[in-house]
Design an enzyme around this catalytic site. Structure first.
Site, mmCIF file in Angstrom:
data_model
loop_
_atom_site.group_PDB
_atom_site.id
_atom_site.type_symbol
_atom_site.label_atom_id
_atom_site.label_comp_id
_atom_site.label_asym_id
_atom_site.label_seq_id
_atom_site.Cartn_x
_atom_site.Cartn_y
_atom_site.Cartn_z
ATOM 1 N N THR A 79 42.053 -46.881 76.061
ATOM 2 C CA THR A 79 41.301 -48.059 75.617
ATOM 3 C C THR A 79 40.780 -48.830 76.827
ATOM 4 O OG1 THR A 79 42.634 -48.205 73.617
ATOM 5 C CG2 THR A 79 41.430 -50.192 74.253
ATOM 6 N N CYS A 333 45.333 -46.388 65.063
ATOM 7 C CA CYS A 333 44.844 -47.733 65.353
ATOM 8 C C CYS A 333 44.281 -48.401 64.112
ATOM 9 C CB CYS A 333 43.764 -47.690 66.415
ATOM 10 S SG CYS A 333 44.221 -46.667 67.780
#
Ligand code: PLP
Length: 383
Positions: A79, A333
């Site tokens: 990320t 996620c």
């Protein structure tokens, strides 16, 4: 195995995260105990030992992906690497052009970063995928304009395992003098991948997807043909060539390096193993009426099986299977979101079929016995 020691159900969700390899843990432990130095301390032995360990890890990461050591910077995971890559390109190249191309099925880390830049004035093109989950190369070529500074296409999709035609994409992008960023989080450690051969300019990877620790990853940044320049997200001590300031996570980095070293030697054998397990699962379940595999079965990671149990509710099935084995509806996620998978929607699945889809992702610690147990439970629930 790890699962049994902790008395947890069988784990078949290895695209969400993988267990730590014991050999990785053993390499990390000294750096969590006695060898605690700061890799940036250059006046004493504690610092030198830490720096040497980081240098070794950088070599191991570079070796796995065919890069130079100087092209690797360590991050807290994919990320962060995605944010540095996309925002960093935008910051440096926005005077040249404000256009970025990506794909509707990218991970949220890419999609949300692009949406953020859209608010800052970027124009974003989201490419479609076909029913197999693949982009259309002609659509990509047509979409690239003079103002296109970046094309972001993932290597392998986290929900379906579908692999994009990376070399063809990089040829098209380079012919148009743009930069190619590839989110290879699900591919590194699972498939042979060489940044030179595939022509990738920027690429992220994450330790916890291939038996390394969580919270550590890396960004590959091409230094020549073309040389890619980025501006940093974090400012501070100037670590990682000024691109990622902050004291290095030495135990994590050492673990990531070891995971890369192990993958370089063992990933092919792991692929043979996980593809047998997946093959067994899919073959055994084919007699369930209206069961379908989502996405290309030809261009796919060896470990992933996204299955659509038409007419069923994935949430209900997963609930029933929970005591026996762990699987998920897709991305970890976004599995907390009560929305259908945007990846499957982009491939043309109906809302009902999206809600009926479940991802099985195998790892090197899964056994034939485990998959047989899972198949038994699934058949009892459905037949
Ligand atoms: N990109 C893909 C394709 C992923 O599967 C993931 C993790 O699920 C990420 C990015 C984010 O990685 P990290 O957990 O290292 O931030």
């Amino acid at each position: 195995m790890q699962n049994k020691q902790m008395d947890l159900p069988i784990y078949i969700d290895n695209n969400a995260t993988t267990p730590l390899d014991e050999r990785v843990l053993a390499t990390m432990l000294p750096f969590l105990k006695g060898t605690f130095g700061n890799a940036a301390s250059n006046t004493h032995q504690h610092g030198w030992v830490a720096k040497q360990a980081v240098d070794t890890a950088r070599k191991q990461v570079a070796h796995l992906i065919g890069a130079e050591e100087s092209e690797i910077i360590f991050t807290s995971g994919s990320t962060e690497a995605i944010n540095i890559a996309i925002k960093g390109v935008w910051d440096v190249y926005k005077n040249k052009g404000n256009h970025i191309i990506t794909v509707k099925t990218e991970h949220k880390a890419v999609i949300d970063t692009c949406e953020y830049l859209q608010q800052k004035g970027a124009e974003i093109t989201y490419l479609d995928v076909d029913a197999a989950g693949l982009i259309d190369l002609q659509q990509l070529e047509n979409a690239i304009i003079d103002k296109t500074i970046l094309v972001a296409v993932m290597y392998a999709n986290n929900e379906t395992g579908v692999i994009q035609p990376i070399e063809e994409i990089s040829e098209i992008v380079h012919a148009k003098k743009s930069i190619f960023f590839c989110d290879a989080t699900q591919a590194v450690g699972k498939t042979m991948l060489d940044v030179s051969e595939s022509g990738i300019d920027l690429m992220c990877l994450s330790g916890h997807k291939f038996y390394g620790p969580k919270g550590v990853g890396a960004l590959y940044i091409r230094r020549k043909n073309p040389r890619v320049t980025l501006s940093p997200l974090f400012h501070g001590g100037g670590h990682e060539r000024g691109l990622r300031s902050g004291t290095l996570n030495v135990p994590g980095i050492v673990g990531l390096g070891k995971a890369c070293e192990i993958a370089a030697v063992e990933q092919w054998d792991n692929n043979v193993h996980v593809s047998k397990l997946r093959g067994y699962l899919e073959h055994q379940l084919l007699d369930i009426p209206s069961l379908r595999i989502n996405g290309s079965t030809k261009h796919r990671l060896y470990n992933t099986s996204s299955l659509c149990f038409s007419g069923q509710s994935s949430a209900k099935l997963i609930g029933e299977w929970n005591p026996y084995f762990s699987v998920s509806t897709g991305s970890a996620c976004s599995s907390a979101l009560a929305k259908p998978s945007y990846v499957l929607e982009a491939m043309g699945l109906s809302e009902e079929d999206c809600y009926a889809s479940i991802r099985f992702s195998f790892g090197k610690y899964n056994t034939q016995e485990e998959v047989e147990k899972a198949v038994d439970v699934i058949k009892k629930t459905l037949l």
